[in-house]
Design a protein around this motif. Sequence first.
Motif, PDB file in Angstrom:
ATOM      1  N   GLY A  86      64.995  35.937  25.217  1.00  0.00           N
ATOM      2  CA  GLY A  86      64.160  36.684  26.144  1.00  0.00           C
ATOM      3  C   GLY A  86      64.152  36.082  27.529  1.00  0.00           C
ATOM      4  N   PRO A  87      63.592  36.813  28.479  1.00  0.00           N
ATOM      5  CA  PRO A  87      63.582  36.362  29.869  1.00  0.00           C
ATOM      6  C   PRO A  87      62.449  35.390  30.160  1.00  0.00           C
ATOM      7  CG  PRO A  87      62.449  38.452  29.713  1.00  0.00           C
ATOM      8  CD  PRO A  87      62.950  38.134  28.316  1.00  0.00           C
ATOM      9  N   VAL A  88      62.524  34.756  31.312  1.00  0.00           N
ATOM     10  CA  VAL A  88      61.365  34.078  31.881  1.00  0.00           C
ATOM     11  C   VAL A  88      60.710  35.101  32.806  1.00  0.00           C
ATOM     12  CG1 VAL A  88      62.685  33.082  33.819  1.00  0.00           C
ATOM     13  CG2 VAL A  88      60.517  32.049  33.115  1.00  0.00           C
ATOM     14  N   VAL A  89      59.400  35.199  32.751  1.00  0.00           N
ATOM     15  CA  VAL A  89      58.670  36.194  33.548  1.00  0.00           C
ATOM     16  C   VAL A  89      57.692  35.471  34.461  1.00  0.00           C
ATOM     17  CG1 VAL A  89      57.065  38.131  33.466  1.00  0.00           C
ATOM     18  CG2 VAL A  89      58.904  37.980  31.791  1.00  0.00           C
ATOM     19  N   THR A  90      57.673  35.870  35.718  1.00  0.00           N
ATOM     20  CA  THR A  90      56.732  35.279  36.677  1.00  0.00           C
ATOM     21  C   THR A  90      55.863  36.371  37.287  1.00  0.00           C
ATOM     22  OG1 THR A  90      58.153  35.479  38.641  1.00  0.00           O
ATOM     23  CG2 THR A  90      58.468  33.536  37.247  1.00  0.00           C
ATOM     24  N   ALA A  91      54.705  35.957  37.756  1.00  0.00           N
ATOM     25  CA  ALA A  91      53.794  36.899  38.417  1.00  0.00           C
ATOM     26  C   ALA A  91      53.193  36.238  39.645  1.00  0.00           C
ATOM     27  CB  ALA A  91      52.690  37.350  37.466  1.00  0.00           C
ATOM     28  N   ALA A  92      52.955  37.046  40.666  1.00  0.00           N
ATOM     29  CA  ALA A  92      52.238  36.611  41.866  1.00  0.00           C
ATOM     30  C   ALA A  92      51.018  37.515  42.023  1.00  0.00           C
ATOM     31  CB  ALA A  92      53.140  36.715  43.094  1.00  0.00           C
ATOM     32  N   VAL A  93      49.868  36.919  42.240  1.00  0.00           N
ATOM     33  CA  VAL A  93      48.622  37.681  42.330  1.00  0.00           C
ATOM     34  C   VAL A  93      47.846  37.237  43.569  1.00  0.00           C
ATOM     35  CG1 VAL A  93      46.412  38.204  41.231  1.00  0.00           C
ATOM     36  CG2 VAL A  93      48.478  37.968  39.828  1.00  0.00           C
ATOM     37  N   ILE A  94      47.441  38.210  44.373  1.00  0.00           N
ATOM     38  CA  ILE A  94      46.574  37.945  45.528  1.00  0.00           C
ATOM     39  C   ILE A  94      45.205  38.542  45.217  1.00  0.00           C
ATOM     40  CG2 ILE A  94      46.170  38.350  47.981  1.00  0.00           C
ATOM     41  CD1 ILE A  94      49.177  38.587  48.372  1.00  0.00           C
ATOM     42  N   LEU A  95      44.192  37.684  45.183  1.00  0.00           N
ATOM     43  CA  LEU A  95      42.832  38.128  44.863  1.00  0.00           C
ATOM     44  C   LEU A  95      41.956  38.188  46.109  1.00  0.00           C
ATOM     45  CD1 LEU A  95      42.140  35.996  41.652  1.00  0.00           C
ATOM     46  CD2 LEU A  95      42.777  38.411  41.757  1.00  0.00           C
ATOM     47  N   PRO A  96      40.963  39.062  46.100  1.00  0.00           N
ATOM     48  CA  PRO A  96      40.002  39.087  47.203  1.00  0.00           C
ATOM     49  C   PRO A  96      38.953  37.998  47.027  1.00  0.00           C
ATOM     50  CG  PRO A  96      39.419  40.754  45.606  1.00  0.00           C
ATOM     51  CD  PRO A  96      40.700  40.119  45.109  1.00  0.00           C
ATOM     52  N   ALA A  97      38.276  37.661  48.101  1.00  0.00           N
ATOM     53  CA  ALA A  97      37.257  36.607  48.043  1.00  0.00           C
ATOM     54  C   ALA A  97      36.074  36.998  47.168  1.00  0.00           C
ATOM     55  CB  ALA A  97      36.776  36.282  49.453  1.00  0.00           C
ATOM     56  N   ASP A  98      35.819  38.296  47.047  1.00  0.00           N
ATOM     57  CA  ASP A  98      34.649  38.755  46.290  1.00  0.00           C
ATOM     58  C   ASP A  98      34.976  39.147  44.853  1.00  0.00           C
ATOM     59  OD1 ASP A  98      36.114  41.008  46.846  1.00  0.00           O
ATOM     60  OD2 ASP A  98      34.421  42.200  47.572  1.00  0.00           O
ATOM     61  N   ASN A  99      36.071  38.629  44.306  1.00  0.00           N
ATOM     62  CA  ASN A  99      36.419  38.970  42.923  1.00  0.00           C
ATOM     63  C   ASN A  99      35.387  38.394  41.952  1.00  0.00           C
ATOM     64  OD1 ASN A  99      37.653  36.540  41.196  1.00  0.00           O
ATOM     65  ND2 ASN A  99      38.219  36.219  43.337  1.00  0.00           N
ATOM     66  N   THR A 100      35.298  39.021  40.782  1.00  0.00           N
ATOM     67  CA  THR A 100      34.339  38.577  39.760  1.00  0.00           C
ATOM     68  C   THR A 100      35.063  38.327  38.428  1.00  0.00           C
ATOM     69  OG1 THR A 100      33.838  40.907  39.260  1.00  0.00           O
ATOM     70  CG2 THR A 100      32.365  39.749  40.791  1.00  0.00           C
ATOM     71  N   LEU A 101      36.182  37.652  38.507  1.00  0.00           N
ATOM     72  CA  LEU A 101      36.996  37.387  37.318  1.00  0.00           C
ATOM     73  C   LEU A 101      36.531  36.096  36.639  1.00  0.00           C
ATOM     74  CD1 LEU A 101      40.397  38.349  38.970  1.00  0.00           C
ATOM     75  CD2 LEU A 101      39.100  39.716  37.310  1.00  0.00           C
ATOM     76  N   TYR A 102      35.301  36.126  36.139  1.00  0.00           N
ATOM     77  CA  TYR A 102      34.651  34.924  35.630  1.00  0.00           C
ATOM     78  C   TYR A 102      35.367  34.293  34.435  1.00  0.00           C
ATOM     79  CZ  TYR A 102      30.790  36.781  38.443  1.00  0.00           C
ATOM     80  OH  TYR A 102      30.027  37.272  39.466  1.00  0.00           O
ATOM     81  N   GLU A 103      36.020  35.097  33.624  1.00  0.00           N
ATOM     82  CA  GLU A 103      36.606  34.571  32.391  1.00  0.00           C
ATOM     83  C   GLU A 103      38.088  34.236  32.505  1.00  0.00           C
ATOM     84  OE1 GLU A 103      34.610  36.249  28.581  1.00  0.00           O
ATOM     85  OE2 GLU A 103      34.822  37.959  29.948  1.00  0.00           O
ATOM     86  N   VAL A 104      38.661  34.392  33.686  1.00  0.00           N
ATOM     87  CA  VAL A 104      40.081  34.077  33.860  1.00  0.00           C
ATOM     88  C   VAL A 104      40.319  32.595  33.625  1.00  0.00           C
ATOM     89  CG1 VAL A 104      41.883  33.803  35.616  1.00  0.00           C
ATOM     90  CG2 VAL A 104      40.735  35.999  35.337  1.00  0.00           C
TER      91      VAL A 104
END
Length: 259
Positions: A86-104
Amino acid sequence: MKSKYTIKEVKELLLNESVDSVLLAELADDSRTGVQKLLEQFHKKQQHQQDLIERFHHKEFLEKPFWQNNLTVAGVDEVGRGPLAGPVVTAAVILPADNTLYEVDDSKKLSRTKRAELYKQICDQAIDISVAVGSPHLIDTENIYHATELTMADSINRLYLKPDHILVDAMTIPVDIKQTKLIKGDAKSISIGAASIVAKVARDCLMTMYSHIYPEFDFEQNDGYGTKKHLEALAEVGRTKIHRLSFSPVRNVDKLYSK
C-alpha cells in the motif's frame, strides 16, 4: 430528603451540557441512591470535558502565535511508512483559531469509530485540507523516507491556501515555507493531530478497497503491515502490484500474484 423530580426526570435534566447550580444543589440533597449515582456520573462527565478542553488548549500553544498575528499554519502528518503493502498517505490541515476539536489526538490512540467521528468534525471546521498519496513505486524508487517527504510536499502544494508556516511530525518537507519539526508532533499539536486523523482515515479507506481486490491478504484488518496472515499469503500466492519491492519480506518473494 427527596427532590420533586422522578429519577427518569433527573436523568433527562442531567443530559443538558449546562445545568443550573440551584438544581445541582437540590439534587445533592436528594437521599435516593439512583439520584446520587446520576449526579456522580454527571460530575465525572463534566470533569472529563474540562480535562479535554485543558489538554486542547495546551496543544494549541504552537499555533497560537500565528493565529494571534492573523497568519495561517498547516499541520502535516503521514500514515503508512511501515507496511509491506500500500501507499504512504499524507495530509495537510489548516485550522481556524476558533476551532473546537477538543478530542483530536494522535490517530493511533483513537478507535476507528472515534477517528471517523473526528474526521467529520475536522472536515466541518478546517479552513483547508489536502491529502496526497505516495505509491509503492515511488517508495521503491526514492526509499520510504524521501517518498514520505515528497508526498508531504504534494499535500502542501495541493492546498488552496498557501500556509505561512508548517508544523510537521518529525520530517523536513521540501517546500519553500518555514516549518517547525516536532517529535511525536501528532500528540503535541492540534493541527498535526488533525492531519494524522485525516491521513489515517484516507489510507484505511484505500486499504479496505484493496482488500476486495486481494482478499487473501486481509488488508482490511492489517492495513498492509506484516502480520502472520499477510506473510503467509505473500508466500502462498505471491506479491501484488501494491507491495513494496524494496522491503525485504517482499523482495525475497519471487512469485507474483496471478489473479
